[in-house]
Design a protein around this motif. Structure first.
Motif, PDB file in Angstrom:
ATOM      1  N   SER A  98      24.701  45.371  -5.880  1.00 43.14           N
ATOM      2  CA  SER A  98      24.845  44.082  -6.565  1.00 43.14           C
ATOM      3  C   SER A  98      26.327  43.945  -6.951  1.00 43.14           C
ATOM      4  O   SER A  98      27.189  44.422  -6.202  1.00 43.14           O
ATOM      5  N   HIS A  99      26.616  43.371  -8.100  1.00 41.04           N
ATOM      6  CA  HIS A  99      28.030  43.110  -8.467  1.00 41.04           C
ATOM      7  C   HIS A  99      28.385  43.794  -9.785  1.00 41.04           C
ATOM      8  O   HIS A  99      27.508  44.096 -10.595  1.00 41.04           O
ATOM      9  N   ILE A 100      29.675  44.020  -9.987  1.00 39.64           N
ATOM     10  CA  ILE A 100      30.174  44.678 -11.197  1.00 39.64           C
ATOM     11  C   ILE A 100      30.806  43.652 -12.144  1.00 39.64           C
ATOM     12  O   ILE A 100      30.829  43.818 -13.359  1.00 39.64           O
ATOM     13  N   PHE A 109      23.774  44.099 -18.285  1.00 37.71           N
ATOM     14  CA  PHE A 109      22.910  44.450 -17.151  1.00 37.71           C
ATOM     15  C   PHE A 109      23.081  43.575 -15.901  1.00 37.71           C
ATOM     16  O   PHE A 109      22.875  44.036 -14.790  1.00 37.71           O
ATOM     17  N   ASP A 110      23.438  42.294 -16.083  1.00 43.12           N
ATOM     18  CA  ASP A 110      23.571  41.373 -14.948  1.00 43.12           C
ATOM     19  C   ASP A 110      24.552  41.962 -13.922  1.00 43.12           C
ATOM     20  O   ASP A 110      25.723  42.150 -14.219  1.00 43.12           O
ATOM     21  N   GLY A 111      24.020  42.312 -12.756  1.00 46.29           N
ATOM     22  CA  GLY A 111      24.869  42.849 -11.685  1.00 46.29           C
ATOM     23  C   GLY A 111      24.946  44.359 -11.697  1.00 46.29           C
ATOM     24  O   GLY A 111      24.402  45.041 -10.820  1.00 46.29           O
ATOM     25  N   ILE A 112      25.563  44.885 -12.742  1.00 45.35           N
ATOM     26  CA  ILE A 112      25.837  46.342 -12.766  1.00 45.35           C
ATOM     27  C   ILE A 112      24.537  47.144 -12.678  1.00 45.35           C
ATOM     28  O   ILE A 112      24.507  48.238 -12.081  1.00 45.35           O
ATOM     29  N   ASN A 143      33.426  39.805  -7.019  1.00 41.53           N
ATOM     30  CA  ASN A 143      33.388  38.413  -7.460  1.00 41.53           C
ATOM     31  C   ASN A 143      32.096  37.681  -7.103  1.00 41.53           C
ATOM     32  O   ASN A 143      32.089  36.674  -6.387  1.00 41.53           O
ATOM     33  N   GLU A 144      30.999  38.191  -7.642  1.00 43.31           N
ATOM     34  CA  GLU A 144      29.719  37.458  -7.456  1.00 43.31           C
ATOM     35  C   GLU A 144      29.685  36.263  -8.405  1.00 43.31           C
ATOM     36  O   GLU A 144      29.206  35.201  -8.061  1.00 43.31           O
ATOM     37  N   GLU A 145      30.184  36.461  -9.638  1.00 46.11           N
ATOM     38  CA  GLU A 145      29.970  35.423 -10.668  1.00 46.11           C
ATOM     39  C   GLU A 145      30.801  34.161 -10.428  1.00 46.11           C
ATOM     40  O   GLU A 145      30.418  33.083 -10.870  1.00 46.11           O
ATOM     41  N   GLY A 146      31.948  34.280  -9.823  1.00 48.57           N
ATOM     42  CA  GLY A 146      32.752  33.083  -9.578  1.00 48.57           C
ATOM     43  C   GLY A 146      33.300  32.473 -10.856  1.00 48.57           C
ATOM     44  O   GLY A 146      33.701  31.313 -10.885  1.00 48.57           O
ATOM     45  N   THR A 208      18.389  45.078  -6.598  1.00 45.64           N
ATOM     46  CA  THR A 208      17.600  45.144  -7.830  1.00 45.64           C
ATOM     47  C   THR A 208      18.373  44.412  -8.912  1.00 45.64           C
ATOM     48  O   THR A 208      19.602  44.572  -8.991  1.00 45.64           O
ATOM     49  N   HIS A 209      17.722  43.579  -9.691  1.00 45.93           N
ATOM     50  CA  HIS A 209      18.438  42.741 -10.661  1.00 45.93           C
ATOM     51  C   HIS A 209      17.518  42.417 -11.845  1.00 45.93           C
ATOM     52  O   HIS A 209      16.302  42.405 -11.708  1.00 45.93           O
ATOM     53  N   ILE A 210      18.102  42.176 -12.984  1.00 47.38           N
ATOM     54  CA  ILE A 210      17.298  41.671 -14.113  1.00 47.38           C
ATOM     55  C   ILE A 210      16.853  40.253 -13.744  1.00 47.38           C
ATOM     56  O   ILE A 210      17.578  39.531 -13.063  1.00 47.38           O
ATOM     57  N   GLU A 211      15.687  39.842 -14.202  1.00 47.15           N
ATOM     58  CA  GLU A 211      15.131  38.556 -13.789  1.00 47.15           C
ATOM     59  C   GLU A 211      15.967  37.378 -14.252  1.00 47.15           C
ATOM     60  O   GLU A 211      16.064  36.350 -13.605  1.00 47.15           O
ATOM     61  N   GLN A 212      16.558  37.475 -15.408  1.00 45.94           N
ATOM     62  CA  GLN A 212      17.353  36.399 -16.023  1.00 45.94           C
ATOM     63  C   GLN A 212      16.477  35.171 -16.289  1.00 45.94           C
ATOM     64  O   GLN A 212      16.946  34.035 -16.253  1.00 45.94           O
ATOM     65  N   GLY A 213      15.214  35.426 -16.525  1.00 47.21           N
ATOM     66  CA  GLY A 213      14.267  34.364 -16.869  1.00 47.21           C
ATOM     67  C   GLY A 213      13.129  34.992 -17.660  1.00 47.21           C
ATOM     68  O   GLY A 213      13.072  36.204 -17.820  1.00 47.21           O
ATOM     69  N   GLY A 374      21.420  32.667  -8.739  1.00 49.22           N
ATOM     70  CA  GLY A 374      21.960  33.071  -7.446  1.00 49.22           C
ATOM     71  C   GLY A 374      22.251  34.562  -7.440  1.00 49.22           C
ATOM     72  O   GLY A 374      22.483  35.164  -8.490  1.00 49.22           O
ATOM     73  N   HIS A 375      22.214  35.158  -6.256  1.00 53.75           N
ATOM     74  CA  HIS A 375      22.511  36.598  -6.125  1.00 53.75           C
ATOM     75  C   HIS A 375      23.180  36.864  -4.785  1.00 53.75           C
ATOM     76  O   HIS A 375      22.997  36.088  -3.835  1.00 53.75           O
ATOM     77  N   ASP A 376      23.870  37.997  -4.684  1.00 51.27           N
ATOM     78  CA  ASP A 376      24.533  38.363  -3.424  1.00 51.27           C
ATOM     79  C   ASP A 376      23.523  38.495  -2.285  1.00 51.27           C
ATOM     80  O   ASP A 376      23.865  38.294  -1.102  1.00 51.27           O
TER      81      ASP A 376
END
Ligand code: HGY
Ligand code: MN
Ligand code: MN
Length: 431
Positions: A98-100, A109-112, A143-146, A208-213, A374-376
């Motif tokens: 994922s992204h750092i 947690f988002d990304g890392i 640069n996933e977050e932009g 693998t990512h946190i749901e963010q919802g 959105g995700h990579d």
């Protein structure tokens, strides 16, 4: 949903499956160590892409990978790859990551989490005595977050060939620093890291990512099997007026860029009102020049982030933006740039089944669900079969310094990932 650590181990059978070797403490300690890099006073993380903090976090990841004996490589846009060599090294790898980078008021947690879950899954495969046939690689996308360099999904977009290296290198931040300059600044940190060509093929990609919802927590579920990602347009709107004295300039001769921008934003929010609350319209950035209390604003630049799961409807919504901005420009000029369009995507069905089978084997309650974030994995799915595993977000809170996921949930998502990567690494190999 927060079962204790021993329950986590109980839901795992005693086989030599890698999931049994996922180390809860190691994973969660590493997450805490990473959260210190760019830590904010309010308990969040601010680690913008290609800043010194981003470089420091990448170096820490390289250290952990090197300690594990993984081979580290980096491509021309700064994506970092950590490789567990397989007995059949010429086969395309199974990749996970994922992204750092984070948002300015990001969470821990988002990304890392996806990067460290992938590293932990590889470490568990090694600890289980498993020898992979296909290589398995961990990736940290740049640069996933932009948020510093718009648009988002930059590193994964270049890997998937959706964006040229040149276009990515030329992106600039609000201070006029380009991606090229920022990469140059960090170069000395990675002198010992071997370069790799751009866009090498993947056999499969799992993120693998946190749901963010709110869904998994609300329904007391441990695992989300992600079916796809909704579509998104991003725009940059530039409104040009004329600076004037706030005391002497009569209103009838003013060209007030902020007043015009406010009219555009109000009209757009009214146009995008959706009783079912599916359309998502956000203006997250607004820059006023010269931004002085006694000067009529000369220029305003604002962002638009517009999302919907239906491709056709999203396209229609996209048309509304330029015409609405023109209509509310008044005496000002307006320039609407569409920066990025991501069509809604569906993830590989077989991978969804693989993830579901692993969750079921671990006796973890799960559901198939769409991702509103959105995700990579989105750009990657356009090139290689991709899938995603979600774990619950407390209160659905994210892009917020209080973002939280229970450690046991983070561990369970990693257990599912470890078994999925292990089984994928044995597919399509010479017996
Ligand atoms: O914009 C997104 O959905 C992601 O969090 N960058
Ligand atoms: Mn993310
Ligand atoms: Mn994010």
């Amino acid at each position: 949903m927060n079962i204790s650590q021993e329950q986590t181990s109980k839901t795992v059978d005693s086989s030599t499956r890698p999931s049994s070797f996922v180390n809860h403490d190691r994973l969660n300690t590493r997450l805490a160590d990473m959260a210190k890099i760019g830590a904010t006073p309010a308990g969040g993380v601010n680690r913008a892409a290609l800043t010194p903090e981003d470089g420091k976090a990448q170096l820490l990841l390289v250290q952990w990978a090197t300690d594990l004996g993984l081979k580290v490589t980096r491509d021309a846009i700064g994506n970092l790859f950590l490789r567990l060599e397989g007995t059949q090294p010429d086969l395309s790898p199974v990749v996970s990551g994922s992204h750092i980078d984070t948002q300015p008021t990001g969470g821990k947690f988002d990304g890392i989490y996806g990067v460290l879950a992938a590293l932990e899954a590889v470490e568990a495969i090694v600890a289980s005595g498993g020898v992979v046939s296909r290589p398995v690689e961990v990736v940290a996308w740049v640069n996933e977050e932009g948020s510093r360099f718009a648009p988002s999904m930059m590193g994964s977009g270049v890997h998937a060939g959706l964006r040229s290296l040149e276009a990515a290198l030329n992106l600039i931040d609000v201070d006029g620093v380009s991606v090229r300059d920022a990469l140059q600044e960090l170069e000395p940190l990675f002198e010992s890291v071997a370069q790799r060509p751009l866009g090498l093929p993947f056999y499969r990609y799992v993120e693998t990512h946190i749901e963010q919802g709110p869904v998994l927590e609300r329904d007391d579920l441990a695992i989300g099997i992600v079916t796809g990602i909704q579509g998104k347009h991003t725009f940059r709107v530039t409104v040009n007026g004329e600076a004037a004295h706030s005391g002497t300039a009569p209103h009838k001769t003013r060209k007030d860029a902020l007043l015009a921008a406010a009219g555009m934003i109000t009209a757009l929010s009214e146009a995008f009102v959706d009783p079912e609350d599916i359309t998502r319209f956000t203006v997250g950035r607004l820059i006023v020049e010269p931004n002085a209390p006694s000067v009529v604003p000369q220029q305003v630049v604002f962002s638009i982030d517009l999302r919907h799961p239906d491709q056709e409807y999203l396209e229609q919504l996209g048309q509304v933006v330029p015409e609405t901005c023109q209509r509310h420009a008044g005496p000002c000029d307006v320039h609407v740039e569409r920066l990025y369009t991501a069509k809604p995507i569906a993830f590989d069905h077989q991978l969804q089944d693989d993830i579901e089978a692993a969750a079921r084997a671990l006796d973890l309650p799960h559901i198939r669900m769409l991702s509103s974030a959105g995700h990579d994995a989105g750009p990657i799915q356009s090139k290689f079969p991709a899938g995603m595993i979600f774990v619950p977000s407390v209160g659905g809170v994210t892009h917020n310094e209080t973002e939280f996921t229970h450690p046991a949930d983070l561990t369970r998502g990693t257990q599912v990932l470890a078994d999925v990567l292990w089984s994928l690494s044995k597919e399509g190999v010479d017996a």
